[in-house]
Design a protein around this motif. Structure first.
Motif, PDB file in Angstrom:
ATOM      1  N   ARG A 273     -84.252  57.946 -42.464  1.00 11.23           N
ATOM      2  CA  ARG A 273     -84.675  56.575 -42.853  1.00 11.23           C
ATOM      3  C   ARG A 273     -83.340  55.745 -42.713  1.00 11.23           C
ATOM      4  N   ARG A 274     -82.201  56.192 -42.940  1.00 11.03           N
ATOM      5  CA  ARG A 274     -80.917  55.617 -42.748  1.00 11.03           C
ATOM      6  C   ARG A 274     -80.829  55.418 -41.087  1.00 11.03           C
ATOM      7  N   GLU A 275     -80.997  56.332 -40.361  1.00 10.03           N
ATOM      8  CA  GLU A 275     -80.888  56.318 -38.951  1.00 10.03           C
ATOM      9  C   GLU A 275     -81.900  55.185 -38.384  1.00 10.03           C
ATOM     10  N   VAL A 276     -82.837  55.070 -38.969  1.00 11.70           N
ATOM     11  CA  VAL A 276     -84.169  54.090 -38.182  1.00 11.70           C
ATOM     12  C   VAL A 276     -83.750  52.579 -38.913  1.00 11.70           C
ATOM     13  N   THR A 277     -83.269  52.566 -40.150  1.00 14.25           N
ATOM     14  CA  THR A 277     -82.829  51.069 -40.592  1.00 14.25           C
ATOM     15  C   THR A 277     -81.375  50.815 -40.348  1.00 14.25           C
ATOM     16  N   ALA A 278     -80.632  51.621 -39.808  1.00 14.60           N
ATOM     17  CA  ALA A 278     -79.269  51.025 -39.437  1.00 14.60           C
ATOM     18  C   ALA A 278     -79.247  49.995 -38.496  1.00 14.60           C
ATOM     19  N   LYS A 279     -78.202  49.097 -38.755  1.00 18.51           N
ATOM     20  CA  LYS A 279     -77.809  47.897 -37.905  1.00 18.51           C
ATOM     21  C   LYS A 279     -76.525  48.483 -36.999  1.00 18.51           C
ATOM     22  N   PRO A 280     -76.800  48.554 -35.894  1.00 21.31           N
ATOM     23  CA  PRO A 280     -75.791  49.108 -34.860  1.00 21.31           C
ATOM     24  C   PRO A 280     -74.593  48.032 -34.975  1.00 21.31           C
ATOM     25  N   SER A 281     -73.418  48.608 -34.837  1.00 18.46           N
ATOM     26  CA  SER A 281     -72.144  47.977 -35.109  1.00 18.46           C
ATOM     27  C   SER A 281     -71.994  46.870 -34.194  1.00 18.46           C
ATOM     28  N   THR A 282     -72.285  47.000 -32.882  1.00 23.28           N
ATOM     29  CA  THR A 282     -72.682  45.995 -32.007  1.00 23.28           C
ATOM     30  C   THR A 282     -73.189  44.539 -32.318  1.00 23.28           C
ATOM     31  N   TYR A 283     -74.159  44.574 -33.080  1.00 22.22           N
ATOM     32  CA  TYR A 283     -75.155  43.559 -33.636  1.00 22.22           C
ATOM     33  C   TYR A 283     -75.014  43.491 -34.977  1.00 22.22           C
ATOM     34  N   ALA A 284     -73.770  43.956 -35.673  1.00 22.41           N
ATOM     35  CA  ALA A 284     -73.802  43.994 -37.052  1.00 22.41           C
ATOM     36  C   ALA A 284     -73.769  42.415 -37.649  1.00 22.41           C
ATOM     37  N   ALA A 285     -73.120  41.597 -37.064  1.00 23.76           N
ATOM     38  CA  ALA A 285     -73.078  40.083 -37.418  1.00 23.76           C
ATOM     39  C   ALA A 285     -74.312  39.463 -37.062  1.00 23.76           C
ATOM     40  N   VAL A 286     -75.210  39.954 -36.429  1.00 21.63           N
ATOM     41  CA  VAL A 286     -76.253  38.994 -36.055  1.00 21.63           C
ATOM     42  C   VAL A 286     -77.156  38.894 -37.403  1.00 21.63           C
ATOM     43  N   ALA A 287     -77.607  37.588 -37.788  1.00 19.30           N
ATOM     44  CA  ALA A 287     -78.421  37.498 -38.888  1.00 19.30           C
ATOM     45  C   ALA A 287     -79.382  36.359 -38.485  1.00 19.30           C
ATOM     46  N   GLY A 288     -80.438  36.261 -38.792  1.00 19.81           N
ATOM     47  CA  GLY A 288     -81.598  35.021 -38.877  1.00 19.81           C
ATOM     48  C   GLY A 288     -81.843  34.692 -37.419  1.00 19.81           C
ATOM     49  N   THR A 289     -83.037  34.713 -37.053  1.00 21.90           N
ATOM     50  CA  THR A 289     -83.298  34.288 -35.746  1.00 21.90           C
ATOM     51  C   THR A 289     -84.276  33.093 -35.861  1.00 21.90           C
ATOM     52  N   PRO A 290     -84.091  31.945 -35.334  1.00 19.36           N
ATOM     53  CA  PRO A 290     -84.812  30.786 -35.265  1.00 19.36           C
ATOM     54  C   PRO A 290     -86.339  31.000 -34.868  1.00 19.36           C
ATOM     55  N   ALA A 291     -86.405  31.843 -33.582  1.00 19.74           N
ATOM     56  CA  ALA A 291     -87.660  31.987 -33.141  1.00 19.74           C
ATOM     57  C   ALA A 291     -88.254  33.425 -33.310  1.00 19.74           C
ATOM     58  N   PRO A 292     -89.660  33.527 -33.269  1.00 22.22           N
ATOM     59  CA  PRO A 292     -90.089  34.926 -33.691  1.00 22.22           C
ATOM     60  C   PRO A 292     -89.758  35.734 -32.201  1.00 22.22           C
ATOM     61  N   LEU A 293     -89.675  37.133 -32.617  1.00 21.95           N
ATOM     62  CA  LEU A 293     -89.017  37.976 -31.472  1.00 21.95           C
ATOM     63  C   LEU A 293     -90.002  38.201 -30.225  1.00 21.95           C
ATOM     64  N   VAL A 294     -91.199  37.621 -30.449  1.00 27.93           N
ATOM     65  CA  VAL A 294     -92.332  37.646 -29.516  1.00 27.93           C
ATOM     66  C   VAL A 294     -91.985  36.314 -28.522  1.00 27.93           C
ATOM     67  N   ASP A 295     -91.350  35.370 -29.060  1.00 22.29           N
ATOM     68  CA  ASP A 295     -91.240  34.348 -28.197  1.00 22.29           C
ATOM     69  C   ASP A 295     -89.813  34.753 -27.056  1.00 22.29           C
ATOM     70  N   GLU A 296     -89.200  35.759 -27.313  1.00 25.00           N
ATOM     71  CA  GLU A 296     -88.233  36.006 -26.326  1.00 25.00           C
ATOM     72  C   GLU A 296     -88.846  36.834 -25.174  1.00 25.00           C
ATOM     73  N   VAL A 297     -90.093  37.326 -25.407  1.00 28.04           N
ATOM     74  CA  VAL A 297     -90.474  38.075 -24.218  1.00 28.04           C
ATOM     75  C   VAL A 297     -91.452  37.244 -23.405  1.00 28.04           C
ATOM     76  N   PRO A 298     -91.390  36.907 -22.253  1.00 29.61           N
ATOM     77  CA  PRO A 298     -92.058  35.914 -21.671  1.00 29.61           C
ATOM     78  C   PRO A 298     -93.452  36.680 -21.211  1.00 29.61           C
ATOM     79  N   ALA A 299     -94.293  35.822 -20.912  1.00 29.35           N
ATOM     80  CA  ALA A 299     -95.736  36.267 -20.613  1.00 29.35           C
ATOM     81  C   ALA A 299     -95.526  36.897 -18.918  1.00 29.35           C
ATOM     82  N   SER A 300     -94.802  36.286 -18.223  1.00 28.99           N
ATOM     83  CA  SER A 300     -94.514  36.807 -16.939  1.00 28.99           C
ATOM     84  C   SER A 300     -93.106  36.600 -16.462  1.00 28.99           C
TER      85      SER A 300
END
Length: 202
Positions: free
Chosen positions: A52-79
């Motif tokens: 469970r720790r391996e799956v829930t861990a936040k990698p060190s590269t992105y440790a400071a990332v918090a809060g996103t103004p847009a849903p994740l799906v908005d970052e993946v364009p339809a085309s």
């Protein structure tokens, strides 16, 4: 004959420990069997927590990332190709439980492969593990096993878990390219083990 470890251990637990424990007389002959059963249970609990720790861990590269103004799906364009750096930022801004199937199977694999190709091995390993949590079967699961296995084998030197990933990939009837990568990695591991067994101490 190659047999999955979980099957061998399950049979061993039942035949050599559980049955003798249940059939033991009252003179205390079942204590050793009970201790073995307790050890198995403790080992399972520790493995579950570590997994469970391996799956829930936040990698060190992105440790400071918090809060996103847009849903994740908005970052993946339809085309057109997505900006994978932005997808990664949005993905790791989410709590681990909210990443469940937040990306489709193909998009999840694309993110893991992009992270691995760009040197973010700890983040790629987390994505591959979460991919296997979300999509444990299907055409991309074998590729995720190989991706995770290659990182553990080539980057982290974790041969045992990598070996298991490659075997799991082959159990999923992968495509030819994925099968070739898994078999090549298994051959490398076998060669290393054979070399180490045959070495004379200096």
């Amino acid at each position: 004959v190659s047999v999955p470890a979980r099957l061998v251990l399950g049979i061993y637990l039942v035949v050599d420990n559980l049955l003798p424990f249940l059939l033991a007389d009252s003179s205390g002959g079942g204590v050793a069997h009970g201790a073995h059963i307790g050890g198995f249970a403790a080992g399972l609990a520790v493995a579950w927590v570590m997994s469970r720790r391996e799956v829930t861990a936040k990698p060190s590269t992105y440790a400071a990332v918090a809060g996103t103004p847009a849903p994740l799906v908005d970052e993946v364009p339809a085309s057109g190709p997505p900006d994978m750096a932005r997808v990664a930022q949005a993905y790791f801004a989410l709590p681990a439980d909210q990443t469940r199937r937040a990306l489709g199977a193909d998009e999840s694999m694309a993110l893991g492969n992009w992270l691995a190709a760009n040197g973010h091995t700890d983040a790629a390993l987390v994505v591959f593990r979460r991919h296997l949590r979300d999509y444990p079967s299907g055409p991309t699961a074998a590729a995720a096993h190989v991706g995770a296995g290659l990182i553990q084998f080539e980057q982290l030197g974790q041969v045992a878990p990598a070996y298991q990933h490659f075997l799991d990939a082959l159990d999923l009837s992968p495509d030819d390219a994925t099968s070739t990568r898994a078999r090549a990695a298994l051959a490398q591991i076998a060669a290393i083990q054979k070399y180490n067994i045959g070495r004379r101490p200096s």
